[in-house]
Design a protein around this motif. Structure first.
Motif, short mmCIF file in Angstrom:
data_model
loop_
_atom_site.label_atom_id
_atom_site.label_comp_id
_atom_site.label_asym_id
_atom_site.label_seq_id
_atom_site.Cartn_x
_atom_site.Cartn_y
_atom_site.Cartn_z
N LEU A 82 4.48 94.65 27.80
CA LEU A 82 4.83 93.40 27.13
C LEU A 82 5.51 93.72 25.79
O LEU A 82 5.16 94.71 25.13
N PRO A 83 6.48 92.93 25.39
CA PRO A 83 7.18 93.21 24.13
C PRO A 83 6.26 93.09 22.93
O PRO A 83 5.27 92.36 22.96
N SER A 133 -2.18 85.68 30.71
CA SER A 133 -1.10 84.73 31.02
C SER A 133 -0.93 83.70 29.90
O SER A 133 0.18 83.31 29.59
N ARG A 134 -2.05 83.29 29.28
CA ARG A 134 -1.93 82.37 28.14
C ARG A 134 -1.20 83.03 26.98
O ARG A 134 -0.38 82.41 26.31
N MET A 135 -1.46 84.30 26.76
CA MET A 135 -0.77 85.04 25.71
C MET A 135 0.72 85.14 26.02
O MET A 135 1.56 84.94 25.15
N SER A 138 2.52 81.75 25.67
CA SER A 138 2.67 81.33 24.27
C SER A 138 3.63 82.24 23.52
O SER A 138 4.04 81.92 22.40
N LEU A 139 4.00 83.37 24.13
CA LEU A 139 4.90 84.37 23.54
C LEU A 139 4.33 84.98 22.26
O LEU A 139 5.07 85.51 21.45
N HIS A 140 3.02 84.94 22.11
CA HIS A 140 2.36 85.60 20.99
C HIS A 140 1.73 86.89 21.51
O HIS A 140 0.51 86.96 21.73
N PHE A 141 2.54 87.89 21.71
CA PHE A 141 2.07 89.13 22.31
C PHE A 141 1.20 89.95 21.37
O PHE A 141 0.58 90.91 21.78
N ASN A 142 1.19 89.57 20.09
CA ASN A 142 0.35 90.29 19.13
C ASN A 142 -1.04 89.67 19.02
O ASN A 142 -1.83 90.09 18.20
#
Length: 160
Positions: A82-83, A133-135, A138-142
């Motif tokens: 994941l980025p 999947s929720r992460m 939401s595109l909040h990979f951190n």
């Protein structure tokens, strides 16, 4: 007085005894009984139905749960790395996270949920993949919780 037999229309004597055309011989065996044949047919039907029911019960839906869990782990694995968005102030859909990867993430979530619905032993896997999947959505990979879910999901997948 003569009487007429109404069935044949011939004269019938009231004192007339018919003798059988052939006398019974004691050397001919009696006809075989069908009881044994019926008992064997019923026993075969019951035995066959029992075996079929046993095989159907043993092949049940629990075998599908394992396959779904393995497929969920494979889909999660194909999502790839994941980025890192820890430096982004406003995360965006990066080229590294294509729609195919999002579809694989959703497939992993649905497959793990299907496995958990059939067999409760897969509920932790479904919970962790759902957190990942929720992460991702939401595109909040951190997100620390999402990263923990990803680590736990990969650990569970390693044991399956």
């Amino acid at each position: 007085m003569r009487t007429v037999d109404p069935g044949t229309g011939t004269d019938a004597d009231p004192d007339f005894d018919e003798s059988p055309a052939e006398p019974e011989s004691e050397s001919t065996p009696p006809p075989p009984s069908r009881r044994l044949l019926v008992v064997c047919a019923v026993a075969g039907f019951v035995l066959g139905g029992s075996v079929l029911g046993l095989l159907w019960g043993l092949s049940g839906v629990h075998a599908g749960a394992l396959e779904d869990a393995v497929a969920a782990c494979q889909a999660l694995d194909r999502v790839g790395e994941l980025p890192d968005t820890s430096q982004d102030t406003q995360p965006k859909l990066t080229p590294g996270l294509s729609s195919e990867r999002l579809h694989r993430m959703m497939a992993a979530r649905e497959l793990s949920a299907a496995a958990a619905q059939v067999n409760a032993n897969y509920q932790p896997l479904a919970d962790h993949i759902d957190g990942v999947s929720r992460m991702v959505l939401s595109l909040h990979f951190n997100d620390i919780s999402g990263q923990r879910h990803l680590t736990e999901a990969k650990e569970i997948c390693g044991r399956i």
